[in-house]
Motif scaffolding. Structure first.
Motif, PDB file in Angstrom:
ATOM      1  N   GLN A  92       0.841  -1.243   0.019  1.00 24.78           N
ATOM      2  CA  GLN A  92       0.027   0.061  -0.074  1.00 24.78           C
ATOM      3  C   GLN A  92       0.992   1.231   0.028  1.00 24.78           C
ATOM      4  O   GLN A  92       0.666   2.083  -0.502  1.00 24.78           O
ATOM      5  CB  GLN A  92      -1.078  -0.013   1.101  1.00 24.78           C
ATOM      6  N   LEU A  93       2.201   1.169   0.704  1.00 25.38           N
ATOM      7  CA  LEU A  93       2.829   2.432   0.756  1.00 25.38           C
ATOM      8  C   LEU A  93       3.617   2.665  -0.510  1.00 25.38           C
ATOM      9  O   LEU A  93       3.575   3.549  -1.265  1.00 25.38           O
ATOM     10  CB  LEU A  93       3.998   2.263   1.549  1.00 25.38           C
ATOM     11  N   LEU A  94       4.079   1.316  -1.232  1.00 28.17           N
ATOM     12  CA  LEU A  94       4.663   1.587  -2.625  1.00 28.17           C
ATOM     13  C   LEU A  94       3.858   2.097  -3.474  1.00 28.17           C
ATOM     14  O   LEU A  94       4.376   2.779  -4.462  1.00 28.17           O
ATOM     15  CB  LEU A  94       5.244  -0.027  -2.848  1.00 28.17           C
ATOM     16  N   SER A  95       2.478   1.633  -3.586  1.00 30.46           N
ATOM     17  CA  SER A  95       1.715   1.790  -4.706  1.00 30.46           C
ATOM     18  C   SER A  95       0.860   3.305  -4.338  1.00 30.46           C
ATOM     19  O   SER A  95      -0.099   3.516  -4.980  1.00 30.46           O
ATOM     20  CB  SER A  95       0.639   0.784  -4.807  1.00 30.46           C
ATOM     21  N   GLU A  96       1.109   3.819  -3.259  1.00 31.05           N
ATOM     22  CA  GLU A  96       0.552   5.034  -2.761  1.00 31.05           C
ATOM     23  C   GLU A  96      -1.002   4.977  -2.532  1.00 31.05           C
ATOM     24  O   GLU A  96      -1.492   5.906  -3.091  1.00 31.05           O
ATOM     25  CB  GLU A  96       0.936   6.363  -3.513  1.00 31.05           C
ATOM     26  N   GLY A  97      -1.248   3.953  -2.027  1.00 36.84           N
ATOM     27  CA  GLY A  97      -2.884   3.639  -1.849  1.00 36.84           C
ATOM     28  C   GLY A  97      -3.556   2.935  -2.992  1.00 36.84           C
ATOM     29  O   GLY A  97      -4.599   2.946  -2.709  1.00 36.84           O
ATOM     30  N   ARG A  98      -2.836   2.219  -3.889  1.00 37.22           N
ATOM     31  CA  ARG A  98      -3.456   1.806  -4.865  1.00 37.22           C
ATOM     32  C   ARG A  98      -3.931   0.157  -4.708  1.00 37.22           C
ATOM     33  O   ARG A  98      -4.351  -0.525  -5.726  1.00 37.22           O
ATOM     34  CB  ARG A  98      -2.824   1.516  -6.186  1.00 37.22           C
ATOM     35  N   PHE A  99      -3.400  -0.599  -3.605  1.00 41.18           N
ATOM     36  CA  PHE A  99      -3.470  -1.936  -3.529  1.00 41.18           C
ATOM     37  C   PHE A  99      -4.637  -2.375  -2.680  1.00 41.18           C
ATOM     38  O   PHE A  99      -5.152  -1.614  -1.758  1.00 41.18           O
ATOM     39  CB  PHE A  99      -2.192  -2.181  -2.534  1.00 41.18           C
ATOM     40  N   ARG A 100      -5.009  -3.639  -3.021  1.00 41.22           N
ATOM     41  CA  ARG A 100      -6.062  -4.313  -2.360  1.00 41.22           C
ATOM     42  C   ARG A 100      -5.762  -5.619  -2.124  1.00 41.22           C
ATOM     43  O   ARG A 100      -4.976  -6.086  -2.889  1.00 41.22           O
ATOM     44  CB  ARG A 100      -7.560  -4.451  -3.080  1.00 41.22           C
ATOM     45  N   LEU A 101      -5.881  -6.197  -0.767  1.00 43.51           N
ATOM     46  CA  LEU A 101      -5.552  -7.416  -0.347  1.00 43.51           C
ATOM     47  C   LEU A 101      -6.510  -8.385  -0.666  1.00 43.51           C
ATOM     48  O   LEU A 101      -7.651  -8.605   0.255  1.00 43.51           O
ATOM     49  CB  LEU A 101      -4.946  -7.505   0.584  1.00 43.51           C
ATOM     50  N   GLY A 102      -6.376  -9.273  -1.837  1.00 41.43           N
ATOM     51  CA  GLY A 102      -7.478 -10.202  -1.908  1.00 41.43           C
ATOM     52  C   GLY A 102      -6.792 -11.788  -1.430  1.00 41.43           C
ATOM     53  O   GLY A 102      -5.797 -12.273  -1.534  1.00 41.43           O
ATOM     54  N   LEU A 103      -7.796 -12.229  -0.458  1.00 37.27           N
ATOM     55  CA  LEU A 103      -7.265 -13.400   0.363  1.00 37.27           C
ATOM     56  C   LEU A 103      -8.125 -14.561  -0.322  1.00 37.27           C
ATOM     57  O   LEU A 103      -9.479 -14.381  -0.376  1.00 37.27           O
ATOM     58  CB  LEU A 103      -7.476 -13.097   1.549  1.00 37.27           C
ATOM     59  N   GLY A 104      -7.916 -15.895  -0.029  1.00 33.08           N
ATOM     60  CA  GLY A 104      -8.671 -16.812  -0.120  1.00 33.08           C
ATOM     61  C   GLY A 104      -7.876 -18.145   0.716  1.00 33.08           C
ATOM     62  O   GLY A 104      -7.098 -18.150   1.235  1.00 33.08           O
ATOM     63  N   SER A 105      -9.069 -19.257   0.584  1.00 34.55           N
ATOM     64  CA  SER A 105      -8.361 -20.348   1.453  1.00 34.55           C
ATOM     65  C   SER A 105      -7.416 -21.350   0.742  1.00 34.55           C
ATOM     66  O   SER A 105      -6.984 -22.255   1.376  1.00 34.55           O
ATOM     67  CB  SER A 105      -9.813 -21.319   1.747  1.00 34.55           C
ATOM     68  N   GLY A 106      -7.145 -20.735  -0.588  1.00 38.22           N
ATOM     69  CA  GLY A 106      -5.981 -21.515  -1.381  1.00 38.22           C
ATOM     70  C   GLY A 106      -6.224 -22.786  -1.965  1.00 38.22           C
ATOM     71  O   GLY A 106      -7.435 -23.336  -1.915  1.00 38.22           O
TER      72      GLY A 106
END
Length: 325
Positions: A92-106
């Motif tokens: 989020q810091l590197l992208s200056e606020g453009r990141f979303r964390l998508g998670l799943g059970s794999g």
């Protein structure tokens, strides 16, 4: 209006090529991007599996506008959730606020490599729920400890948080496939992720607190001016898609997927994946997602060496047509 995304498919291109591709996607006008996070490709023919988080870091520096997102990271076996929280805050810091964390059970395909076994489906969802709680706890700042059924965290702290630079925390998306995962997504997620246009998943997500939150879907496509070649490429590299999530989550390696899909025919793939260059076919493939209530759809162009012509065509023809939906 539905937003249309671009997929950096780590299973089909190397790290530098993936960054070039997302730069091209930004230039072409895609609304957002997502990135798969694999240790193995689904099939040997795809041929790649670079480390997604390094690719994302490079992409954040190479692009200016396009949002970035994991689609998806499993924060339970191969990665500890405390480490995923650190990755996400840094992105989020590197992208200056453009990141979303998508998670799943794999999937077993990627998680078995650390030798911890592969839990039953209901256990994987329990682990995912704990992982989200840990990630949110660390996002809150300060020292954090956690003692759950599946995970422990001892006196952890994230020293670089988005708030340090006036940025929002990365929104958390949770992938769903049934009622229980929809419950976790609705209660703990900021958005929902699904790979099939099933309205019942969206309805379950809404019932459990997801009403009004973004819904992100994904659709493979195979653009090419030679339709037969586009179908052949889709069959060679994406026939695993016909297995369905319950099968795909359990197979251990590309050889397993090759065996499970040995009787899938090119015409079977062409019946589920739009192939060729007829824009109307691609629009009709996206339409069920819109009708099911998805607000965003990320397209996957099949073939790592086919991205440049696809991006040019998408900018010129596909994206304007999809924005009419």
């Amino acid at each position: 209006m539905v937003q249309i995304g671009y997929t950096m498919m780590t299973e089909q291109a190397g790290p530098r090529a993936l960054v070039d591709h997302v730069v091209g996607a930004e230039r072409a006008g895609f609304d957002f991007s997502v990135t798969s996070d694999h240790y193995f490709p689904w099939l040997t023919e795809q041929g790649h599996a670079p480390y997604a988080w390094s690719v994302l870091g490079a992409a954040a520096q190479a692009t200016e506008r396009i949002p970035l997102m994991t689609y998806v990271t499993c924060p339970t076996v191969r990665y500890h959730p405390a480490v995923v929280a650190q990755k996400a805050a840094t992105m989020q810091l590197l992208s200056e606020g453009r990141f979303r964390l998508g998670l799943g059970s794999g999937e077993r395909l990627n998680e078995h490599v650390v030798g911890e076994g592969w839990p039953a489906a209901h256990v994987r969802v329990e682990m995912l729920e704990e992982a989200v709680e840990i990630i949110r706890g660390l996002f809150g700042g300060g020292d954090f400890s956690y003692h759950g059924t599946h995970f422990d965290v001892e006196n952890a702290r994230l020293w670089d948080l988005p708030a340090d630079e006036g940025l929002e925390l990365p929104p958390i998306g949770i992938a769903v496939s049934g009622e229980r995962s929809c419950e976790v997504a609705g209660q703990l997620g900021d958005l929902v992720i699904a790979t099939e246009p099933k309205s019942e998943l969206i309805e379950a997500f809404d019932r459990h607190g997801g009403a009004g939150k973004p819904r992100v879907g994904q659709l493979p496509v195979s653009f090419g001016t030679d339709k037969d070649a586009a179908v052949a490429r889709a069959h060679e590299q994406f026939r695993w898609f016909a297995g369905g999530w319950k099968v795909n989550a359990e197979l251990p390696n590309p050889a397993g997927f090759a065996g499970a899909t040995q009787f899938v025919r090119p015409e079977d793939v062409a019946g589920t994946i739009p192939c060729g260059s007829d824009v109307a076919d691609f629009v009709e493939a996206v339409r069920p997602y819109v009708e099911a209530g998805f607000t965003e759809v990320a397209l996957v162009q099949i073939g790592g060496d086919q991205q440049e012509p696809y991006l040019k065509w998408a900018e010129r023809e596909l994206l304007p047509a999809l924005r009419e939906l």
